[in-house]
Scaffold this motif. Sequence first.
Motif, PDB file in Angstrom:
ATOM      1  N   GLU A 163       0.826  -1.213   0.000  1.00 33.77           N
ATOM      2  CA  GLU A 163       0.000   0.000   0.000  1.00 33.77           C
ATOM      3  C   GLU A 163       0.863   1.267   0.000  1.00 33.77           C
ATOM      4  O   GLU A 163       0.521   2.266  -0.652  1.00 33.77           O
ATOM      5  CB  GLU A 163      -0.941  -0.001   1.206  1.00 33.77           C
ATOM      6  N   ILE A 164       1.996   1.194   0.700  1.00 34.11           N
ATOM      7  CA  ILE A 164       2.922   2.349   0.718  1.00 34.11           C
ATOM      8  C   ILE A 164       3.503   2.573  -0.670  1.00 34.11           C
ATOM      9  O   ILE A 164       3.582   3.707  -1.155  1.00 34.11           O
ATOM     10  CB  ILE A 164       4.041   2.135   1.757  1.00 34.11           C
ATOM     11  N   LEU A 165       3.914   1.486  -1.334  1.00 34.44           N
ATOM     12  CA  LEU A 165       4.470   1.593  -2.688  1.00 34.44           C
ATOM     13  C   LEU A 165       3.427   2.131  -3.667  1.00 34.44           C
ATOM     14  O   LEU A 165       3.736   2.971  -4.522  1.00 34.44           O
ATOM     15  CB  LEU A 165       4.980   0.219  -3.157  1.00 34.44           C
ATOM     16  N   GLN A 166       2.189   1.640  -3.529  1.00 34.05           N
ATOM     17  CA  GLN A 166       1.100   2.096  -4.398  1.00 34.05           C
ATOM     18  C   GLN A 166       0.843   3.587  -4.204  1.00 34.05           C
ATOM     19  O   GLN A 166       0.677   4.341  -5.163  1.00 34.05           O
ATOM     20  CB  GLN A 166      -0.185   1.304  -4.072  1.00 34.05           C
ATOM     21  N   LYS A 167       0.830   3.998  -2.945  1.00 31.93           N
ATOM     22  CA  LYS A 167       0.576   5.408  -2.631  1.00 31.93           C
ATOM     23  C   LYS A 167       1.676   6.286  -3.201  1.00 31.93           C
ATOM     24  O   LYS A 167       1.423   7.353  -3.792  1.00 31.93           O
ATOM     25  CB  LYS A 167       0.467   5.587  -1.107  1.00 31.93           C
ATOM     26  N   ASN A 168       2.942   5.884  -3.044  1.00 34.59           N
ATOM     27  CA  ASN A 168       4.073   6.669  -3.547  1.00 34.59           C
ATOM     28  C   ASN A 168       4.047   6.783  -5.074  1.00 34.59           C
ATOM     29  O   ASN A 168       4.354   7.839  -5.636  1.00 34.59           O
ATOM     30  CB  ASN A 168       5.393   6.049  -3.096  1.00 34.59           C
ATOM     31  N   LEU A 169       3.660   5.697  -5.716  1.00 35.84           N
ATOM     32  CA  LEU A 169       3.552   5.723  -7.183  1.00 35.84           C
ATOM     33  C   LEU A 169       2.409   6.647  -7.614  1.00 35.84           C
ATOM     34  O   LEU A 169       2.544   7.427  -8.565  1.00 35.84           O
ATOM     35  CB  LEU A 169       3.324   4.303  -7.716  1.00 35.84           C
ATOM     36  N   ALA A 170       1.292   6.583  -6.894  1.00 35.13           N
ATOM     37  CA  ALA A 170       0.136   7.450  -7.195  1.00 35.13           C
ATOM     38  C   ALA A 170       0.525   8.918  -7.061  1.00 35.13           C
ATOM     39  O   ALA A 170       0.133   9.759  -7.880  1.00 35.13           O
ATOM     40  CB  ALA A 170      -1.013   7.119  -6.252  1.00 35.13           C
ATOM     41  N   TYR A 171       1.318   9.210  -6.035  1.00 35.94           N
ATOM     42  CA  TYR A 171       1.758  10.594  -5.824  1.00 35.94           C
ATOM     43  C   TYR A 171       2.623  11.063  -6.989  1.00 35.94           C
ATOM     44  O   TYR A 171       2.426  12.165  -7.517  1.00 35.94           O
ATOM     45  CB  TYR A 171       2.539  10.696  -4.512  1.00 35.94           C
ATOM     46  N   LYS A 172       3.573  10.231  -7.397  1.00 38.00           N
ATOM     47  CA  LYS A 172       4.488  10.606  -8.479  1.00 38.00           C
ATOM     48  C   LYS A 172       3.748  10.799  -9.805  1.00 38.00           C
ATOM     49  O   LYS A 172       4.020  11.726 -10.575  1.00 38.00           O
ATOM     50  CB  LYS A 172       5.583   9.546  -8.652  1.00 38.00           C
ATOM     51  N   LEU A 173       2.797   9.907 -10.083  1.00 42.07           N
ATOM     52  CA  LEU A 173       2.103   9.944 -11.369  1.00 42.07           C
ATOM     53  C   LEU A 173       1.056  11.055 -11.448  1.00 42.07           C
ATOM     54  O   LEU A 173       0.847  11.654 -12.504  1.00 42.07           O
ATOM     55  CB  LEU A 173       1.424   8.593 -11.642  1.00 42.07           C
ATOM     56  N   VAL A 174       0.391  11.351 -10.313  1.00 43.16           N
ATOM     57  CA  VAL A 174      -0.772  12.243 -10.362  1.00 43.16           C
ATOM     58  C   VAL A 174      -0.683  13.435  -9.414  1.00 43.16           C
ATOM     59  O   VAL A 174      -0.791  14.599  -9.828  1.00 43.16           O
ATOM     60  CB  VAL A 174      -2.072  11.447 -10.058  1.00 43.16           C
ATOM     61  N   PHE A 175      -0.469  13.174  -8.138  1.00 39.61           N
ATOM     62  CA  PHE A 175      -0.703  14.195  -7.123  1.00 39.61           C
ATOM     63  C   PHE A 175       0.449  15.175  -6.901  1.00 39.61           C
ATOM     64  O   PHE A 175       0.244  16.263  -6.369  1.00 39.61           O
ATOM     65  CB  PHE A 175      -1.095  13.533  -5.798  1.00 39.61           C
ATOM     66  N   GLU A 176       1.651  14.801  -7.337  1.00 39.25           N
ATOM     67  CA  GLU A 176       2.791  15.698  -7.153  1.00 39.25           C
ATOM     68  C   GLU A 176       2.581  17.027  -7.891  1.00 39.25           C
ATOM     69  O   GLU A 176       3.015  18.081  -7.437  1.00 39.25           O
ATOM     70  CB  GLU A 176       4.075  15.028  -7.631  1.00 39.25           C
ATOM     71  N   LYS A 177       1.896  16.967  -9.036  1.00 42.12           N
ATOM     72  CA  LYS A 177       1.632  18.184  -9.815  1.00 42.12           C
ATOM     73  C   LYS A 177       0.795  19.176  -9.012  1.00 42.12           C
ATOM     74  O   LYS A 177       0.995  20.392  -9.093  1.00 42.12           O
ATOM     75  CB  LYS A 177       0.901  17.823 -11.114  1.00 42.12           C
ATOM     76  N   ILE A 178      -0.162  18.652  -8.245  1.00 43.46           N
ATOM     77  CA  ILE A 178      -1.018  19.518  -7.421  1.00 43.46           C
ATOM     78  C   ILE A 178      -0.184  20.171  -6.331  1.00 43.46           C
ATOM     79  O   ILE A 178      -0.304  21.376  -6.067  1.00 43.46           O
ATOM     80  CB  ILE A 178      -2.177  18.706  -6.803  1.00 43.46           C
ATOM     81  N   TYR A 179       0.680  19.372  -5.700  1.00 42.55           N
ATOM     82  CA  TYR A 179       1.557  19.896  -4.649  1.00 42.55           C
ATOM     83  C   TYR A 179       2.430  21.034  -5.185  1.00 42.55           C
ATOM     84  O   TYR A 179       2.578  22.086  -4.554  1.00 42.55           O
ATOM     85  CB  TYR A 179       2.439  18.772  -4.098  1.00 42.55           C
ATOM     86  N   ASN A 180       2.971  20.837  -6.368  1.00 39.30           N
ATOM     87  CA  ASN A 180       3.874  21.837  -6.945  1.00 39.30           C
ATOM     88  C   ASN A 180       3.152  23.116  -7.359  1.00 39.30           C
ATOM     89  O   ASN A 180       3.778  24.177  -7.453  1.00 39.30           O
ATOM     90  CB  ASN A 180       4.628  21.245  -8.138  1.00 39.30           C
ATOM     91  N   ARG A 181       1.866  23.034  -7.592  1.00 44.64           N
ATOM     92  CA  ARG A 181       1.096  24.237  -7.958  1.00 44.64           C
ATOM     93  C   ARG A 181       1.097  25.267  -6.828  1.00 44.64           C
ATOM     94  O   ARG A 181       0.904  26.452  -7.058  1.00 44.64           O
ATOM     95  CB  ARG A 181      -0.352  23.866  -8.298  1.00 44.64           C
ATOM     96  N   LEU A 182       1.317  24.805  -5.594  1.00 44.36           N
ATOM     97  CA  LEU A 182       1.341  25.715  -4.445  1.00 44.36           C
ATOM     98  C   LEU A 182       2.774  26.110  -4.070  1.00 44.36           C
ATOM     99  O   LEU A 182       3.021  26.572  -2.956  1.00 44.36           O
ATOM    100  CB  LEU A 182       0.631  25.075  -3.252  1.00 44.36           C
ATOM    101  N   GLY A 183       3.695  25.921  -4.996  1.00 43.12           N
ATOM    102  CA  GLY A 183       5.066  26.381  -4.770  1.00 43.12           C
ATOM    103  C   GLY A 183       6.061  25.281  -4.497  1.00 43.12           C
ATOM    104  O   GLY A 183       7.274  25.501  -4.544  1.00 43.12           O
ATOM    105  N   GLY A 184       5.576  24.091  -4.150  1.00 43.22           N
ATOM    106  CA  GLY A 184       6.473  22.942  -3.990  1.00 43.22           C
ATOM    107  C   GLY A 184       7.184  22.830  -2.658  1.00 43.22           C
ATOM    108  O   GLY A 184       8.072  21.986  -2.500  1.00 43.22           O
TER     109      GLY A 184
END
Length: 604
Positions: A330-351
């Motif tokens: 589940e940790i690996l799945q979550k980390n992959l999900a973050y890299k593929l999708v959610f990291e872009k949202i995080y970076n929109r607020l300055g990173g």
Amino acid sequence: MMKDSTISKLFFRKTSKSPHRKAIGWVDGNDLNFYNNDEYQQKVRQFFYGLIKLDTQPQDRVAILAQTSKEWHFFDLATMCARAVVTPVYPTYLAHEVEYILNHSETKILILENEAQMQKILEIQHNLTHLKYIVALKEVTEDSVKKLSDKITFQSFQQFLDNGTTESQNSPKLFEATIEASEPLDIASIIYTSGTTGEPKGAVISQRAFVVMLNNVYTSLKTNILPTDRTLTFLPLSHVFGRCDSLLNLVFEFECVFAESLDKVVDNLQVAKPTLLLAVPRIFEKVYSKVLENIQKENDLKKKVFDWALKASNDYFEKINQDKSPSTYEILQKNLAYKLVFEKIYNRLGGRIRFLVSGGAPISPEIIRFMQNANLTILEGYGLTETVAPCILNPPVRQIPGTIGLPLGDVQVKFAEDGEIMVKTEAMLTEYYKNKEATKEAIKDGWLYTGDIGELTVEGYVKITDRKKDIIITSAGKNVAPQKIENTLKLQKHISNAMVVGDQRKFLVAIISIDHEAFRDDGVSGRTYEELAEDSKVYEIVDQEIHTVNKELASFESIKGFFIAPSDFTVENGQITPSLKLKKKVILKTYAKEIDALYKKLES
């Protein structure tokens, strides 16, 4: 911490202790600039002497009618250092509203932003019985200055600064002496509530109340907020939440950066790269809606990737929120999900964001959970003008979406028999200015009756269910909390705002204001709001979105009918407050005929 009993003493000690440390910043295009503590103190000192040159006496009223900026903040501190009283005025207020506050507060000096604000003053100047001086932050036309009454003295910002420099040379020790003479019970500010039910009330806030508020935040977050942190301040300083944001640097050693404007916040985030951000739910709602909207435009493969990533991340955080340990898979799945999708949202607020604070209005638990997937932790909090902003906050160690958290510092909370939340703290208004009746109604035996209905969860967190005055009781005797329904409706792509109606009626209906921008993104361009409001296809789209919301509601909570307001709810037409709260009485009165007609049609 509490050895400083006034804001001015707190400011002076803080800026003197580490003179070379970065303190106040501002964004200018792609550049990030800073004043260190010594320069910060010198700026406030210059503003202080500029006010002294205008014959500012202890407890004189100084009103600020301007958008958020570092200059607003300097005037705020300089006024309090002079032992005078700051009266914030929303720049969106109409002339008659500005007139009411300036007269009621007995304002002597007005700091205004620009020509547009000057025009409001020219319209009402002969009714302003106490105003003697105006300082304009930006250029005002010579013609406007000539139209000003002889009873009011005008100064440009540069004249004000020059006078401040000269006056400081004439009385070099007055700054420190006035700060030293300041008292905890001095009035620091009269902050006017935005008036959802009538004329705004002036909450009298003492120096001590401001200091205790800051101490409460410091006591609760001192291990979580670091000297290396940085905020980006963009909320209206005329609102108590934005004011709190601007003053937090006095107790924490972090850098406070001022955005260029609200319109440029998205760009400024990339320049300032804050680690902490205080915002209202509308900011997070827009981020959330934009992400979902963009996903709908993608091909089927990307939609499937998004759905998978959302489920993988939700599964991970569901276990975390239940104090369970996710599996390695589940940790690996979550980390992959973050890299593929959610990291872009995080970076929109300055990173660099470590956590966000949401206040000013309730935020949907759905948004809190969604942002968590992007490693964006939202601490939902609660406060009022009367409590000098924050008094309850979800702690960084554990947030429970749908609650407002735990009391801060000296704050005590209890509930009245009808569920109304009551608060006791030294960080509280002294009284409503010139309004003994309202004061007696709000404060009883030292407890502030907030007007919000709530309860305590099994975890001991405070949860708000609705505003006391907003509770709808249907003709069948069902109690309905409209705020929850309205907030869910606002999450729909094409709905900008919503007001639920149904008191003493058989069922609920809604008045909807549509999101003009959302329809433009759908290719419906070149049409006014009014034209869209009358379009049958627009009605069908909104009807479908309300149908989606109804699926998640109990039968007695569901919306049985609606109409689209012919114009948006705005500050200008008096249907929302500057802090974006619905003026429900105004809206009900404005659309009384339409509401009756809708019920007649649905009941026939």
